[in-house]
Structures are given as structure tokens and as C-alpha cells.
Scaffold this motif. Sequence first.
Motif, PDB file in Angstrom:
ATOM      1  N   PRO A  84     -14.820  -4.908   8.742  1.00 54.32           N
ATOM      2  CA  PRO A  84     -14.024  -3.716   8.379  1.00 54.32           C
ATOM      3  C   PRO A  84     -12.535  -4.006   8.477  1.00 54.32           C
ATOM      4  O   PRO A  84     -12.103  -4.851   9.243  1.00 54.32           O
ATOM      5  N   PHE A  85     -11.757  -3.299   7.692  1.00 52.49           N
ATOM      6  CA  PHE A  85     -10.300  -3.471   7.688  1.00 52.49           C
ATOM      7  C   PHE A  85      -9.658  -2.094   7.816  1.00 52.49           C
ATOM      8  O   PHE A  85     -10.278  -1.069   7.516  1.00 52.49           O
ATOM      9  N   ASP A  86      -8.398  -2.066   8.265  1.00 51.45           N
ATOM     10  CA  ASP A  86      -7.702  -0.776   8.345  1.00 51.45           C
ATOM     11  C   ASP A  86      -6.752  -0.631   7.154  1.00 51.45           C
ATOM     12  O   ASP A  86      -6.492  -1.593   6.419  1.00 51.45           O
ATOM     13  N   ASP A  87      -6.237   0.584   6.979  1.00 45.70           N
ATOM     14  CA  ASP A  87      -5.382   0.878   5.828  1.00 45.70           C
ATOM     15  C   ASP A  87      -4.148  -0.016   5.796  1.00 45.70           C
ATOM     16  O   ASP A  87      -3.770  -0.543   4.740  1.00 45.70           O
ATOM     17  N   VAL A  88      -3.517  -0.177   6.941  1.00 41.94           N
ATOM     18  CA  VAL A  88      -2.270  -0.939   7.006  1.00 41.94           C
ATOM     19  C   VAL A  88      -2.492  -2.386   6.599  1.00 41.94           C
ATOM     20  O   VAL A  88      -1.702  -2.976   5.850  1.00 41.94           O
ATOM     21  N   GLU A  89      -3.579  -2.975   7.078  1.00 41.50           N
ATOM     22  CA  GLU A  89      -3.883  -4.373   6.748  1.00 41.50           C
ATOM     23  C   GLU A  89      -4.058  -4.547   5.246  1.00 41.50           C
ATOM     24  O   GLU A  89      -3.533  -5.485   4.642  1.00 41.50           O
ATOM     25  N   LEU A  90      -4.802  -3.652   4.637  1.00 43.42           N
ATOM     26  CA  LEU A  90      -5.054  -3.729   3.199  1.00 43.42           C
ATOM     27  C   LEU A  90      -3.776  -3.550   2.399  1.00 43.42           C
ATOM     28  O   LEU A  90      -3.458  -4.357   1.509  1.00 43.42           O
ATOM     29  N   LEU A  91      -3.018  -2.495   2.700  1.00 43.14           N
ATOM     30  CA  LEU A  91      -1.805  -2.197   1.934  1.00 43.14           C
ATOM     31  C   LEU A  91      -0.735  -3.269   2.124  1.00 43.14           C
ATOM     32  O   LEU A  91      -0.004  -3.603   1.185  1.00 43.14           O
ATOM     33  N   SER A  92      -0.637  -3.823   3.320  1.00 45.08           N
ATOM     34  CA  SER A  92       0.350  -4.880   3.574  1.00 45.08           C
ATOM     35  C   SER A  92       0.034  -6.124   2.754  1.00 45.08           C
ATOM     36  O   SER A  92       0.937  -6.758   2.184  1.00 45.08           O
ATOM     37  N   ALA A  93      -1.244  -6.470   2.688  1.00 45.33           N
ATOM     38  CA  ALA A  93      -1.645  -7.638   1.904  1.00 45.33           C
ATOM     39  C   ALA A  93      -1.329  -7.430   0.425  1.00 45.33           C
ATOM     40  O   ALA A  93      -0.840  -8.341  -0.261  1.00 45.33           O
ATOM     41  N   ILE A  94      -1.595  -6.230  -0.072  1.00 49.20           N
ATOM     42  CA  ILE A  94      -1.332  -5.929  -1.484  1.00 49.20           C
ATOM     43  C   ILE A  94       0.171  -5.977  -1.780  1.00 49.20           C
ATOM     44  O   ILE A  94       0.603  -6.594  -2.760  1.00 49.20           O
TER      45      ILE A  94
END
Length: 346
Positions: free
Chosen positions: A105-115
Amino acid sequence: MKKILLIEDNAEIRENTSEILELDGYEVLTVENGKIGVDIAIRELPDLIICDIMMPVLDGYGVLHLLSKHEKTSTIPFIFLTAKAERTDLRKGMDMGADDYITKPFDDVELLSAIESRLRKREVSKKQYSQDISGLDQLIADANGEQELKKLTENREIRYFKKKTEIYREGDFPLYLYYVIKGKLKAFKTNDDGKEFIVNLYNPGDFIGYVDLIQETNFTDTTETLEDAEICLIPKKDFNNLLHQNPQVAQKFIQLLSKNIKDNEDNLLKLAYNSVRKRVSEALIRFYQKNQTPMKISREDLASAAGTSLETAIRTLSDFRDEKLVEIESGKITILNMEKLKKLRN
């Protein structure tokens, strides 16, 4: 609005991830398997692709492989999304050309930062920069390397050079990147008869010597101060570390090098075929672009930049004065009619 393609076979994860992205202002295209995802990617050309690895019909590795072979999709940032976090899976994805890897699982911040990171780097790779120090500064800032660049000049050795002092000589092996704090400098080549030809001019804020540092070759010119100068010496190792830590910076440096080579070729052609008047007007414009008018130029330096004899440069300069193109007073040259001067060099 940036467009993101999300390829995920799990409906719940697909819907949740899509909602996170849409709330952050992205347009999201969602598909449930890799085969459809490839078709959509080629048709829609999204700004970024997020793709699960373990899927029916066509897995994530297959999607990446197919899209990397297609000219229009080969440069789209690609992020793998998977529940498998074994090191072999991570390595395989990166070796195939994936830009990033997020595990569930991943959190919102991790996903958005990578993008955001991948989209920003793509913009840097697409952007065109002026072929001068301002373009380099903008490049470093866009690639998030501004702080690293500032660090290069902090707590470094600073040397003071008198007027007409060599910073380095043609044929020397580069050990430093030079940063001009104060003063003006010229870079020149010398032929077998000892005659100089000025190939570049430097002002405060300019970096010197990066061409030969990157190419790992001996200096191809000699750089000398035109006035008292203050120079910061940046070790070669620190400069190389900046390039290695910022692939986008390294990529753009290569483009700058290519442009420098083209400019040098153009200058050589102008020297070979242009008239003296054209060459002297070109030299004056080059000095002006670096110093702004009025500017103090020695007759010797003007002749060197124009690739002509001192006597011919003086005579041509006198003609320009008579034609009201320039004004000469107390050794300073002021350009009076830039438009006519530019026409002379064309």
C-alpha cells in the motif's frame, strides 16, 4: 491539465487511485488490463503512465516493452505500481526503463510526489534553453539543482588575478571549473605564428571550462583576464557529482556542448569567407553583447576577435567611426547604430 493513464486490474485500487489524482487536478484515464492500456496510451499520449505489474492478458513489463518501442510513447514517464516489493522485481523494472516504482500500500503524498517529480523532469528535458550562462542557470533551477549549484561556489578557493594573467593555457588538463566573481576574461586560440583569435568572452556570473571537463580533454583554448579578476575554483570532482546527481542537467549540458560546436564551426566559416568589415562588425557585436555599450576594448583584442591584423582592425574601426556607426573616446567604443552594424555582418 496533465493527463495520466492508470492501468490497474484491481477495481478498488483503480477507483481509489483515480480519485486521489483527480482531487489533485489531473485528468485520469483508467483501464483494467495492459492490452487496452497500450492502445489507449498510443491514442491519447498521456503525460504520465501508472501501471500495475501483475495483470491478466498483458502484464506491466509487457506494457512497458511495447510502449518503449513506439516512437510517440517511448519518452512518456512510466511508474510501476505493484504489491510485489522483491528486489529482483525492482531491478527488472528499472533495467527495462521504468522511471519509478511504488509499492502497495502507498499513501497519497508518496504517489503525488512521485508523479510531480517525473512530470517536472520531463518538462526540463523538453524545454529549450538559451546557449549562455542564463540558460544554464535556468536549467539548473528547473532541474531542482539550484541549491547544488550554489553549494559548488560555497567555501571554495578564491583566487585574485591581475589584468592580463592566464587562468589556464591551451593544452593544460582541467582540474577545476572556474566561476567568475569579478572581472572580465577572454578565451583565445593561438596559431603557429603566435597570432591570437578570441573565441569567447566571460563576465561575472559565468562558468568557465565546463566543456573540457565534461569531455575529459585538455583545454582547447587559453583564458586570460581583461582586467583584475576574482575567480572561484571548483574541484572537478564536485562538478562531476552535480552532473551525476542530476541526469537532466547532464543531458542539457550535452545539448549545450553540441550548440557550442556548431557555433565554433559557424565562426570558422565566417573567418574564412567574410569580408574584414563583416568580421570586425561581428566582433564588435560580440563584445557589446557581453559588456553593453560603451565598452573598453583594446585594438589588439578587437583584431584578435575579428581574425585580422591590428592595422586592418584600426583602419576598419576608423571607417565605422566616419560612417557614424560607432563613437571612440578615451579608448571606449560606443555603438551608435546597432541595426546598421548588424546588417554589415549579414
